[in-house]
Design a protein around this motif. Structure first.
Motif, PDB file in Angstrom:
ATOM      1  N   VAL A 133       0.863  -1.188   0.000  1.00 48.71           N
ATOM      2  CA  VAL A 133       0.000   0.000   0.000  1.00 48.71           C
ATOM      3  C   VAL A 133       0.892   1.228   0.000  1.00 48.71           C
ATOM      4  O   VAL A 133       1.876   1.306   0.748  1.00 48.71           O
ATOM      5  N   LEU A 134       0.544   2.194  -0.852  1.00 50.21           N
ATOM      6  CA  LEU A 134       1.249   3.474  -0.882  1.00 50.21           C
ATOM      7  C   LEU A 134       0.255   4.583  -0.586  1.00 50.21           C
ATOM      8  O   LEU A 134      -0.849   4.593  -1.129  1.00 50.21           O
ATOM      9  N   CYS A 135       0.647   5.511   0.273  1.00 52.59           N
ATOM     10  CA  CYS A 135      -0.149   6.697   0.575  1.00 52.59           C
ATOM     11  C   CYS A 135       0.649   7.919   0.161  1.00 52.59           C
ATOM     12  O   CYS A 135       1.775   8.121   0.639  1.00 52.59           O
ATOM     13  N   ALA A 136       0.081   8.713  -0.727  1.00 48.00           N
ATOM     14  CA  ALA A 136       0.750   9.915  -1.236  1.00 48.00           C
ATOM     15  C   ALA A 136       2.173   9.601  -1.695  1.00 48.00           C
ATOM     16  O   ALA A 136       3.112  10.344  -1.427  1.00 48.00           O
ATOM     17  N   GLY A 137       2.322   8.464  -2.380  1.00 50.04           N
ATOM     18  CA  GLY A 137       3.606   8.096  -2.961  1.00 50.04           C
ATOM     19  C   GLY A 137       4.596   7.464  -2.017  1.00 50.04           C
ATOM     20  O   GLY A 137       5.730   7.193  -2.418  1.00 50.04           O
ATOM     21  N   ARG A 138       4.203   7.203  -0.787  1.00 43.52           N
ATOM     22  CA  ARG A 138       5.097   6.571   0.182  1.00 43.52           C
ATOM     23  C   ARG A 138       4.624   5.140   0.447  1.00 43.52           C
ATOM     24  O   ARG A 138       3.428   4.905   0.609  1.00 43.52           O
ATOM     25  N   ILE A 139       5.558   4.222   0.520  1.00 44.96           N
ATOM     26  CA  ILE A 139       5.215   2.843   0.856  1.00 44.96           C
ATOM     27  C   ILE A 139       4.917   2.771   2.352  1.00 44.96           C
ATOM     28  O   ILE A 139       5.785   3.066   3.180  1.00 44.96           O
ATOM     29  N   VAL A 140       3.684   2.408   2.698  1.00 46.09           N
ATOM     30  CA  VAL A 140       3.299   2.329   4.111  1.00 46.09           C
ATOM     31  C   VAL A 140       2.928   0.903   4.527  1.00 46.09           C
ATOM     32  O   VAL A 140       2.873   0.596   5.721  1.00 46.09           O
ATOM     33  N   VAL A 141       2.651   0.040   3.551  1.00 44.43           N
ATOM     34  CA  VAL A 141       2.525  -1.398   3.792  1.00 44.43           C
ATOM     35  C   VAL A 141       3.391  -2.076   2.741  1.00 44.43           C
ATOM     36  O   VAL A 141       3.239  -1.829   1.541  1.00 44.43           O
ATOM     37  N   PHE A 142       4.323  -2.907   3.199  1.00 40.01           N
ATOM     38  CA  PHE A 142       5.239  -3.589   2.289  1.00 40.01           C
ATOM     39  C   PHE A 142       5.230  -5.070   2.615  1.00 40.01           C
ATOM     40  O   PHE A 142       5.495  -5.469   3.757  1.00 40.01           O
ATOM     41  N   ASN A 143       4.850  -5.897   1.629  1.00 41.43           N
ATOM     42  CA  ASN A 143       4.737  -7.340   1.842  1.00 41.43           C
ATOM     43  C   ASN A 143       3.845  -7.667   3.042  1.00 41.43           C
ATOM     44  O   ASN A 143       4.142  -8.561   3.836  1.00 41.43           O
ATOM     45  N   GLY A 144       2.741  -6.944   3.144  1.00 43.32           N
ATOM     46  CA  GLY A 144       1.758  -7.208   4.190  1.00 43.32           C
ATOM     47  C   GLY A 144       2.134  -6.704   5.568  1.00 43.32           C
ATOM     48  O   GLY A 144       1.437  -6.980   6.541  1.00 43.32           O
ATOM     49  N   GLU A 145       3.225  -5.947   5.658  1.00 43.89           N
ATOM     50  CA  GLU A 145       3.710  -5.447   6.951  1.00 43.89           C
ATOM     51  C   GLU A 145       3.620  -3.928   6.982  1.00 43.89           C
ATOM     52  O   GLU A 145       3.978  -3.256   6.008  1.00 43.89           O
ATOM     53  N   LEU A 146       3.136  -3.390   8.094  1.00 46.47           N
ATOM     54  CA  LEU A 146       3.119  -1.947   8.261  1.00 46.47           C
ATOM     55  C   LEU A 146       4.537  -1.419   8.242  1.00 46.47           C
ATOM     56  O   LEU A 146       5.388  -1.872   9.007  1.00 46.47           O
ATOM     57  N   ARG A 147       4.786  -0.447   7.367  1.00 44.85           N
ATOM     58  CA  ARG A 147       6.121   0.130   7.248  1.00 44.85           C
ATOM     59  C   ARG A 147       5.981   1.639   7.113  1.00 44.85           C
ATOM     60  O   ARG A 147       5.803   2.153   6.014  1.00 44.85           O
ATOM     61  N   PHE A 148       6.022   2.327   8.228  1.00 43.30           N
ATOM     62  CA  PHE A 148       5.835   3.775   8.210  1.00 43.30           C
ATOM     63  C   PHE A 148       7.143   4.523   7.991  1.00 43.30           C
ATOM     64  O   PHE A 148       7.163   5.734   7.868  1.00 43.30           O
ATOM     65  N   ASN A 149       8.258   3.783   7.965  1.00 46.48           N
ATOM     66  CA  ASN A 149       9.571   4.411   7.790  1.00 46.48           C
ATOM     67  C   ASN A 149      10.088   4.155   6.377  1.00 46.48           C
ATOM     68  O   ASN A 149       9.384   3.640   5.519  1.00 46.48           O
ATOM     69  N   SER A 150      11.334   4.472   6.142  1.00 45.36           N
ATOM     70  CA  SER A 150      11.876   4.383   4.788  1.00 45.36           C
ATOM     71  C   SER A 150      12.035   2.923   4.361  1.00 45.36           C
ATOM     72  O   SER A 150      12.229   2.023   5.180  1.00 45.36           O
ATOM     73  N   ILE A 151      11.944   2.715   3.047  1.00 46.67           N
ATOM     74  CA  ILE A 151      12.136   1.409   2.442  1.00 46.67           C
ATOM     75  C   ILE A 151      13.363   1.491   1.545  1.00 46.67           C
ATOM     76  O   ILE A 151      13.462   2.370   0.689  1.00 46.67           O
ATOM     77  N   SER A 152      14.292   0.581   1.703  1.00 50.89           N
ATOM     78  CA  SER A 152      15.507   0.618   0.892  1.00 50.89           C
ATOM     79  C   SER A 152      15.284  -0.083  -0.441  1.00 50.89           C
ATOM     80  O   SER A 152      14.402  -0.932  -0.583  1.00 50.89           O
ATOM     81  N   SER A 153      16.114   0.257  -1.418  1.00 48.29           N
ATOM     82  CA  SER A 153      16.050  -0.402  -2.726  1.00 48.29           C
ATOM     83  C   SER A 153      16.286  -1.892  -2.582  1.00 48.29           C
ATOM     84  O   SER A 153      15.656  -2.699  -3.279  1.00 48.29           O
ATOM     85  N   GLN A 154      17.192  -2.276  -1.696  1.00 50.70           N
ATOM     86  CA  GLN A 154      17.465  -3.705  -1.520  1.00 50.70           C
ATOM     87  C   GLN A 154      16.240  -4.442  -1.000  1.00 50.70           C
ATOM     88  O   GLN A 154      15.924  -5.530  -1.460  1.00 50.70           O
ATOM     89  N   GLU A 155      15.543  -3.848   0.000  1.00 49.92           N
ATOM     90  CA  GLU A 155      14.345  -4.476   0.519  1.00 49.92           C
ATOM     91  C   GLU A 155      13.302  -4.651  -0.570  1.00 49.92           C
ATOM     92  O   GLU A 155      12.636  -5.687  -0.655  1.00 49.92           O
ATOM     93  N   VAL A 156      13.122  -3.616  -1.402  1.00 48.97           N
ATOM     94  CA  VAL A 156      12.124  -3.703  -2.467  1.00 48.97           C
ATOM     95  C   VAL A 156      12.485  -4.790  -3.451  1.00 48.97           C
ATOM     96  O   VAL A 156      11.670  -5.620  -3.844  1.00 48.97           O
ATOM     97  N   SER A 157      13.758  -4.835  -3.876  1.00 47.07           N
ATOM     98  CA  SER A 157      14.171  -5.819  -4.873  1.00 47.07           C
ATOM     99  C   SER A 157      14.092  -7.243  -4.314  1.00 47.07           C
ATOM    100  O   SER A 157      13.773  -8.180  -5.043  1.00 47.07           O
ATOM    101  N   GLU A 158      14.350  -7.395  -3.020  1.00 48.72           N
ATOM    102  CA  GLU A 158      14.298  -8.720  -2.418  1.00 48.72           C
ATOM    103  C   GLU A 158      12.877  -9.158  -2.086  1.00 48.72           C
ATOM    104  O   GLU A 158      12.551 -10.333  -2.114  1.00 48.72           O
ATOM    105  N   GLY A 159      12.019  -8.166  -1.777  1.00 55.25           N
ATOM    106  CA  GLY A 159      10.697  -8.527  -1.299  1.00 55.25           C
ATOM    107  C   GLY A 159       9.607  -8.481  -2.340  1.00 55.25           C
ATOM    108  O   GLY A 159       8.534  -9.034  -2.143  1.00 55.25           O
ATOM    109  N   ALA A 160       9.845  -7.839  -3.474  1.00 61.34           N
ATOM    110  CA  ALA A 160       8.779  -7.702  -4.475  1.00 61.34           C
ATOM    111  C   ALA A 160       8.533  -9.029  -5.185  1.00 61.34           C
ATOM    112  O   ALA A 160       9.410  -9.859  -5.282  1.00 61.34           O
TER     113      ALA A 160
END
Length: 466
Positions: free
Chosen positions: A439-466
């Protein structure tokens, strides 16, 4: 919430939220909190700092807009003006909505103030929460007649124009389950009164049966089952040892009816305010209010009336259809609520939703509250698609683009995957629209792989988790 890098979502099936458009393979570029471009087939040229989110096997849709919910602010709860929810409960409700794909929410308890949206110590939740206003004399009086514990002098003195000037996005909820003999009487108020009188805890469905046996589904006594049916319910459920039919009927009347006449006056007040202000107004649509709501829609043709939870369990399916047709003919919008009737099914079922959708009468889908047991909006969307009551694009629009169209004050800048719109995005599995992954709110990733993520997301996390 510091992640502000531009994002490109690739390999996506994009359902835009307009009710018809499906792009089988597209990329969506996000920058500065907005949708910058939607590009079919070919991957667009990227800047080096773009964060790439691969949506292979997933559907990308606008963030869900829930225009009828409760329990997400720190002011008086429900149209009864009950005590506010505490911080933990508000956080829990907001997190549930966000994890199920809702990015914008209208809290329609109606009596909270603007400074009570994020009044707790954990303010700044990424769910975009707004309030409505039902601050009319009769609505406030109805709240006090049934509860009113959460109402201070500030709430009692507030009026609709005050709240609209401070950012309220809609009027209502006009009436409610507490003040008009609805679901909250079944799951909270009437069971509490019975337990206080005799120590027995009754299931909400039994409370509903007892209420309807005494007062009828429309609270006018016209369709009651009679004393014999009430006596049978009492004996079958152990209440005959504690009450006579007369004493239980008296308790039910004294519990349910005091706010009803005031709440009906409140409906009329809010309809008049809707016509005066031009702001959309959400009404409690149920068997006790259906005929009055039709009369109000006829009397106030300029009012932007939204018939809330038009699948209310007090309706038979035929009554729900007839009421929706009459209101639609008068220009009202028809909302259905998930309640707990999609997957939980503790007190309610999906029958009235199915009937209304199959008849082509549903404009929007919300959750309402159902004592906190509400099912997610995308659960209802997925059900409609699975049962072939709706094509995916049309079903998704009932939770996105349609809501933005009916409530432009709330969501006019979102609800569609289109250039310039706010970048509220849900990425869910293509074979199960209720299975939310990101889930993205106003262009920010706030849910990543079903987990609440209110802080920054790294490129590595995205590439590994997508």
């Amino acid at each position: 919430m510091s992640q502000i890098r531009p994002i490109v979502i690739i390999n996506a099936i994009v359902i835009t939220g307009d009710g018809v458009t499906v792009l089988d393979k597209a990329s969506v570029l996000l920058a500065n909190g907005r949708i910058e471009a939607v590009v079919e087939l070919d991957l667009p040229s990227l800047f080096p700092d773009h964060l790439v989110l691969d949506a292979s096997g997933c559907i990308v849709m606008p963030g869900v807009i829930n225009a009828h919910a409760h329990g997400c602010v720190f002011g008086p709860s429900m149209p009864s003006g009950s005590a506010p929810f505490d911080q933990r409960e508000v956080d829990y409700q907001r997190n549930r909505h966000l994890l199920s794909g809702t990015t914008t929410l209208l809290n329609v308890c109606g009596l909270a103030l603007d400074d009570e949206i994020d009044a707790g110590p954990n303010g700044g939740h990424p769910l975009d929460v707004h309030i409505s206003t039902a601050h009319t004399p009769a609505s406030l009086a109805a709240a006090r007649a049934v509860d009113g514990e959460g109402l201070s002098a500030r709430h009692l003195a507030a009026r609709i124009d005050d709240l609209l000037s401070r950012g309220a996005k809609a009027l209502g909820e006009a009436g409610g389950g507490q003040t008009l003999g609805g679901g909250a009487q079944d799951y909270r108020i009437l069971p509490a009164a019975i337990e206080k009188a005799c120590g027995i805890v009754v299931h909400p469905n039994l409370a509903r049966l007892l209420k309807e046996a005494t007062l009828g589904r429309s609270l006018d006594g016209a369709d009651t089952a009679g004393d014999e049916a009430l006596a049978r319910l009492m004996e079958e459920n152990g209440l005959g040892r504690h009450f006579t039919a007369e004493s239980l009927s008296s308790l039910i009347r004294e519990t349910v009816m005091p706010p009803v006449a005031l709440a009906r006056r409140g409906l009329a007040e809010i309809a008049g305010e809707a016509a005066r202000t031009g702001i959309p107004a959400i009404f409690h649509n149920a068997a006790p209010t259906a005929s009055q709501l039709i009369d109000l829609a006829r009397a106030h043709p300029k009012a932007r009336i939204v018939a809330g939870h038009s699948n209310h369990p007090s309706f038979t399916a035929q009554e729900a259809l007839e009421t929706a047709v009459a209101l639609r003919d008068l220009g009202a919008s028809i909302d259905v609520s998930t309640l707990d009737g999609i997957s939980t099914r503790w007190r309610n079922g999906p029958g009235n939703v199915d009937a209304l959708v199959e008849a082509g009468l549903v404009d929007t889908i919300s959750t309402d509250f159902a004592g906190g047991d509400w099912d997610g909006i995308l659960e209802a969307v997925h059900r409609l698609v699975r049962k072939r009551l709706c094509l995916p694009a049309a079903a998704i629009a009932k939770a996105t683009g349609n809501v933005a169209r009916i409530f432009p004050e709330l969501a006019g800048d979102r609800g569609l995957i289109a250039r310039g719109k706010r970048a509220d995005i849900v990425i869910c599995h293509s074979h199960n629209l209720a299975r939310v992954r990101h889930v993205l709110c106003a262009g920010r990733i706030v849910v990543f792989n079903g987990e609440l993520r209110f802080n920054s997301i790294s490129s590595q996390e995205v590439s590994e988790g997508a």
